[in-house]
Design an enzyme around this catalytic site. Sequence first.
Site, short mmCIF file in Angstrom:
data_model
loop_
_atom_site.label_atom_id
_atom_site.label_comp_id
_atom_site.label_asym_id
_atom_site.label_seq_id
_atom_site.Cartn_x
_atom_site.Cartn_y
_atom_site.Cartn_z
N ASN A 274 9.13 8.59 4.73
CA ASN A 274 8.05 9.32 4.10
C ASN A 274 7.11 9.85 5.17
O ASN A 274 6.90 9.23 6.20
CB ASN A 274 7.30 8.46 3.07
CG ASN A 274 6.19 7.62 3.69
OD1 ASN A 274 5.09 8.14 3.98
ND2 ASN A 274 6.47 6.36 3.91
N SER B 175 0.82 -1.21 0.00
CA SER B 175 0.00 0.00 0.00
C SER B 175 0.85 1.27 0.00
O SER B 175 1.86 1.36 0.69
CB SER B 175 -0.89 0.01 1.24
OG SER B 175 -1.66 1.18 1.26
N ILE C 177 3.95 11.28 4.05
CA ILE C 177 2.95 11.68 3.07
C ILE C 177 1.71 12.20 3.82
O ILE C 177 1.01 13.09 3.35
CB ILE C 177 2.56 10.48 2.17
CG1 ILE C 177 3.79 9.84 1.53
CG2 ILE C 177 1.53 10.90 1.12
CD1 ILE C 177 4.60 10.71 0.63
N CYS D 292 -2.36 4.44 12.59
CA CYS D 292 -2.80 5.83 12.66
C CYS D 292 -3.04 6.28 14.09
O CYS D 292 -3.49 5.50 14.92
CB CYS D 292 -4.11 5.99 11.92
SG CYS D 292 -3.94 5.54 10.24
C1 LIG Z 1 5.47 6.53 0.20
C2 LIG Z 1 4.84 5.48 1.04
C3 LIG Z 1 3.47 5.50 1.30
C4 LIG Z 1 2.87 4.53 2.09
N1 LIG Z 1 1.52 4.56 2.31
C5 LIG Z 1 0.92 3.57 3.04
C6 LIG Z 1 -0.49 3.55 3.21
O1 LIG Z 1 -1.21 4.39 2.69
N2 LIG Z 1 -1.03 2.55 3.99
C7 LIG Z 1 -0.25 1.58 4.57
O2 LIG Z 1 -0.77 0.71 5.25
N3 LIG Z 1 1.10 1.57 4.39
C8 LIG Z 1 1.69 2.54 3.63
N4 LIG Z 1 3.06 2.51 3.45
C9 LIG Z 1 3.86 1.44 4.04
C10 LIG Z 1 4.17 0.33 3.02
O3 LIG Z 1 3.01 -0.29 2.54
C11 LIG Z 1 5.08 -0.73 3.65
O4 LIG Z 1 4.45 -1.30 4.77
C12 LIG Z 1 6.41 -0.16 4.12
O5 LIG Z 1 6.87 0.82 3.22
C13 LIG Z 1 7.49 -1.21 4.29
O6 LIG Z 1 7.72 -1.92 3.10
P1 LIG Z 1 8.89 -1.52 2.04
O7 LIG Z 1 10.16 -1.43 2.82
O8 LIG Z 1 8.86 -2.61 1.03
O9 LIG Z 1 8.51 -0.21 1.47
C14 LIG Z 1 3.67 3.50 2.64
C15 LIG Z 1 5.03 3.46 2.37
C16 LIG Z 1 5.64 4.43 1.58
C17 LIG Z 1 7.11 4.35 1.32
#
Ligand SMILES: Cc1cc2nc3c(=O)[nH]c(=O)nc-3n(C[C@H](O)[C@H](O)[C@H](O)COP(=O)(O)O)c2cc1C
Lengths: 258, 258, 308, 308
Positions: free
Chosen positions: C73, C25, C75, C134
């Site tokens: 991030n 996500s 965001i 959250c």
């Molecule tokens: C830019 C960005 C936006 C994200 N937005 C969400 C989100 O809206 N909801 C959520 O559950 N996780 C969100 N995440 C977390 C990711 O889904 C994931 O759990 C986290 O980045 C770790 O995995 P990765 O190291 O492969 O990125 C976000 C991560 C990034 C980097």
Amino acid sequence: MVEQEVAVVFNEQVALDTFLMGLQAKEVVREAAPGHFVMVRVHKGFDPLLRRPFSIAGTLGGDLFLILYRVVGQGTGILAEVRSGSRLSVLGPLGNGFRIVSSGTSSCLVGGGMGVAPLLFLAQRLNGMPFSFLAGYGNAAQIPALDSFGLNPETFHIATEDGSRGHHGMVTDLLEEEVARLKEPVALFTCGPRPMMSRVAELALEQGLPCQVSLEAEMACGLGACQGCAVEASSATDRFYLHVCTDGPVLDAGRVAW
Amino acid sequence: MVEQEVAVVFNEQVALDTFLMGLQAKEVVREAAPGHFVMVRVHKGFDPLLRRPFSIAGTLGGDLFLILYRVVGQGTGILAEVRSGSRLSVLGPLGNGFRIVSSGTSSCLVGGGMGVAPLLFLAQRLNGMPFSFLAGYGNAAQIPALDSFGLNPETFHIATEDGSRGHHGMVTDLLEEEVARLKEPVALFTCGPRPMMSRVAELALEQGLPCQVSLEAEMACGLGACQGCAVEASSATDRFYLHVCTDGPVLDAGRVAW
Amino acid sequence: MESYITDLRVEFGPLRLKNPVLAASGTFGYGDEFSHLSDPSDMGGIVLKGISLRPRAGNPPPRIVETPAGMLNAIGLANIGVDRFLEEKVPRLREMDTVVIANIYGHTLEEYGAVARRLEVAPEITALEVNISCPNVAQGGVAFGTDPGQSAAVTRCVLDNTDKPVIVKLSPNVTDIRPIARAVEEAGAAAISLINTITGMVVDVETRRPRLGNVTGGLSGPAIRPVALRMVYEAVNTVNIPVIGVGGIVTAHDALEFLIAGASAVQVGTAHFVDPRAGIHIVKGLDDYCKERGIGRLGDLIGSLQVN
Amino acid sequence: MESYITDLRVEFGPLRLKNPVLAASGTFGYGDEFSHLSDPSDMGGIVLKGISLRPRAGNPPPRIVETPAGMLNAIGLANIGVDRFLEEKVPRLREMDTVVIANIYGHTLEEYGAVARRLEVAPEITALEVNISCPNVAQGGVAFGTDPGQSAAVTRCVLDNTDKPVIVKLSPNVTDIRPIARAVEEAGAAAISLINTITGMVVDVETRRPRLGNVTGGLSGPAIRPVALRMVYEAVNTVNIPVIGVGGIVTAHDALEFLIAGASAVQVGTAHFVDPRAGIHIVKGLDDYCKERGIGRLGDLIGSLQVN
Ligand SMILES: Cc1cc2nc3c(=O)[nH]c(=O)nc-3n(C[C@H](O)[C@H](O)[C@H](O)COP(=O)(O)O)c2cc1C
Ligand SMILES: Cc1cc2nc3c(=O)[nH]c(=O)nc-3n(C[C@H](O)[C@H](O)[C@H](O)COP(=O)(O)OP(=O)(O)OC[C@H]3O[C@@H](n4cnc5c(N)ncnc54)[C@H](O)[C@@H]3O)c2cc1C
Ligand SMILES: Cc1cc2nc3c(=O)[nH]c(=O)nc-3n(C[C@H](O)[C@H](O)[C@H](O)COP(=O)(O)OP(=O)(O)OC[C@H]3O[C@@H](n4cnc5c(N)ncnc54)[C@H](O)[C@@H]3O)c2cc1C
Ligand SMILES: Cc1cc2nc3c(=O)[nH]c(=O)nc-3n(C[C@H](O)[C@H](O)[C@H](O)COP(=O)(O)O)c2cc1C
Ligand code: FES
Ligand code: FES
């Protein structure tokens, strides 16, 4: 021991995935003895983070030392692309080297794969003394061209697991023959994959021969500070673990739990 | 838009800390328009992790595109050491480019530092149409040799902050003169440091001139997926934030909160 | 559509995935941003960007900053709100030949429930993933996901409002992941996914200000992989529902670490910024790994870790 | 001894440091391992490798594994025990012209107290740093440092057994660092240091076994820096005693992030494996930074972060 940026004088492919690198470092050459190693920083970023340990495979003239390495992962992959003229940070020489036995005894060097590296340096320093060099590889493509080491083809014997060069089988087969053939006592020096060294140590024990092994372990500092490079000691040792970087990498086979 | 490994044809230093790189990628050249950018992966490891965005500074023939970049940190430092013949992964072309105004109006291109990059491409595509190009730098050493761009010296004006070349002062001084001098309406195109673009936008507003700005922001994806590249929108826009990578990088100055 | 020699299918609670690789996500948009570059249908599924009841503009910029082998991030969960989502984005999801999972969040229990309920009208969405990282505005801003009781309450509230399978996504910013995993399982979650990002910060030493508009942000990328793997391993040994591993996965090798440790599937996030086809390359790499070792069914690898 | 233009001294609770850069425990041995390469006296101080009441052999190998921009270690607090330490190592510490801090740990409150008491005989040791990340054997193996009450109890127990200033080193593996920092301050700690390592894991996909003999290990290095900085910032805003920042610091730039965020000093750990002179290079870099900006006293930077 120094930590300094040194020049890469050459970095040549000498076999499949295997490279020989010459580095210019007077201080290292001055202090280096067979069995010593250096810790090389392969690039400036943090991935990979740690230095990589390599045995000193020999010296050339008064200011070049050699490392012989196989590309097995990220760090050695980066190293293979380093061009001559570049500079690399080198820490060393480190560790305890081979104790060269007094004249009168002959030596037998048993290397497997990249384990030949420290033995090449040992052979260089054994000059004049009698020794044989047994080297084992998976196949002929892995055998490095070692012209610059001036090894005597009469005393250099090769085994390959697939039989594509030399003896078809394990290098320890050659060692068994050699031990049986020789009358006088022989000192064993070995470096290579753990199972191979374990077999050499076993043979040494059976035959009552002195045997020095050069071990490997994952290392962080190379200086005895992190305690990361522990290997289990044999019950003959009063310690539970030995540290490859400062107790070794060269150890009497009897001190190691095989 | 493609993501592919492309060949670096040249990578030359053209000013203090500034390099011009030519990359061979037919697909990119075919789709590229002034204001578009590419995301470049500077190496294979994870430090630095993210791709770096660069404006397309022009095309050469049917299959080369150019990027003009300054070494400011880790990523651009690595890029500067890439040798011709190497391959880099490139994603692009991305973003919304400049809308070239219909013939009849003349254009004024106002660039600061590396902000000249997208404007060079714009100048290339404005060929035939009337335009002037104003470029500002800190000092003369930063001014790239741009011979390959074939700019007309009569319409290319330089300002340096230390007065070491051209006008002694800000490039916006030149713009003020230019706007005062010209009778007919002129369309402004600008890219550079934020304070400079803000001043250009202010001037455009005062004079009622159309003005397109090319913005920068820290980017992760370049594709509109991460929402990382947000910049505040002006109250004239129905949104709170704009995304540089997909709403921009080129935006009407009036849409941005300065 | 690629075809593979290995049987890559995984059964995942009530879901059947053609392969165990999902887009995480927030890193793959609503599935259409990457469509020029790759076919999302080659992945086992995609988890959409987080959706809330009302649209949110998100945090002030800068929103991202790079760190060694990672990125932060902040965001601020910017999104278009569930209504516009249903109107603009859901119709396009019909074309996807893969499992589509919506990611939802709220600042009160009621908000969580309301988003879930609204999504009931969309059969295009196979399952819900609930982001419990959250801040709970009713409870002084402490994240729901740091407390077992509150985590369970969110889970129940979503379950009360949906017939879709519910995956709960856990936060790594906790002392012990196990009681939270257990609470969520007992509350009826079909699966859990972890980890979300780890809270971090970067300072600009020139301006002496935080690099992010929001001061702190969430760390993701290869840097966090060992932490994610440890927590996935802990969760796998705690609950009986399937666990989805997330955090720093870039290559098939990384994905294999999680599968061997017991994850039933993995999600690929930040890697998609580096390589927009990362997920698809991983699927291919899993097939290669199995082929080379004569493993006919990828499922046999799951949980095959030997500890002593 | 190098000499610097900037006044780099920091006052640090009861300690006066010539500069704010210390070597972190477990990464600089007992100070003598690096002596061929650099003079530890150029640093503001060194924290020695952790010492326990009895010698400990440590964990089975492999003990370290590299990760992206970091490493995991599972040394298992191998050490020679406090008696041999006093006999063999302490006499050599006399030559050090810098602050020497002993790092101590135990598996019961009594062990903590006993090590502290034994070190009273050594004036070479200026202060104690207490590692509270260890599992409390009496409490089922949960780390002391994850609970405010237990963290305070360890602190009090050490204080009851020493006249030296006591620094308590906090674990990052917690939901909220603030109650723990507060508990330790109230118990009488002169300072806190953080962070210790974050628990992580790596799996070998060839052997399908954990890469570490101990299964899990502690993550250190640049990868964890943003997490460390966030926690230091939280601690600085919670307690009034000085805070020492640790975690992923490699360059002067990194150290400045922590100082600006409010750390009174920093410790350099894993970086010493990459560059045995990292600490000394950082001191030099701090001087350069101040010189270039006309900052006469480094102390003026501490806590100068502007948030909005
Ligand atoms: C830019 C960005 C936006 C994200 N937005 C969400 C989100 O809206 N909801 C959520 O559950 N996780 C969100 N995440 C977390 C990711 O889904 C994931 O759990 C986290 O980045 C770790 O995995 P990765 O190291 O492969 O990125 C976000 C991560 C990034 C980097
Ligand atoms: C004292 C000593 C001397 C050595 N001498 C030589 C030599 O002369 N020539 C040579 O080719 N190699 C030598 N090695 C091994 C060499 O250090 C590793 O091959 C190298 O670090 C791998 O780095 P990489 O990044 O390419 O591999 P990685 O991507 O880190 O790992 C690839 C594989 O190599 C193994 N490996 C990684 N680091 C080490 C390490 N420190 N020790 C052992 N295995 C490791 C990993 O377990 C993995 O299986 C020596 C090791 C030691 C400890
Ligand atoms: C659409 C777009 C087009 C660009 N075009 C060009 C160009 O044509 N030529 C050129 O030289 N530069 C261009 N940039 C800026 C360029 O991307 C950055 O200079 C580069 O990413 C810095 O990488 P680094 O690793 O060297 O620096 P880092 O070590 O990452 O950072 C050094 C400094 O650069 C700043 N920086 C880092 N990343 C970015 C970024 N994504 N955007 C803006 N600033 C950043 C940092 O804040 C820091 O102050 C463009 C940026 C964008 C967003
Ligand atoms: C090999 C190794 C051994 C360590 N041993 C100890 C120790 O004995 N006591 C302790 O409090 N911390 C110990 N640490 C933690 C470090 O002191 C430091 O808190 C942590 O590594 C984070 O800092 P860094 O990223 O700069 O390494 C050790 C770390 C490493 C890498
Ligand atoms: S590698 Fe650090 S002690 Fe041996
Ligand atoms: S860079 Fe990801 S949305 Fe713009």
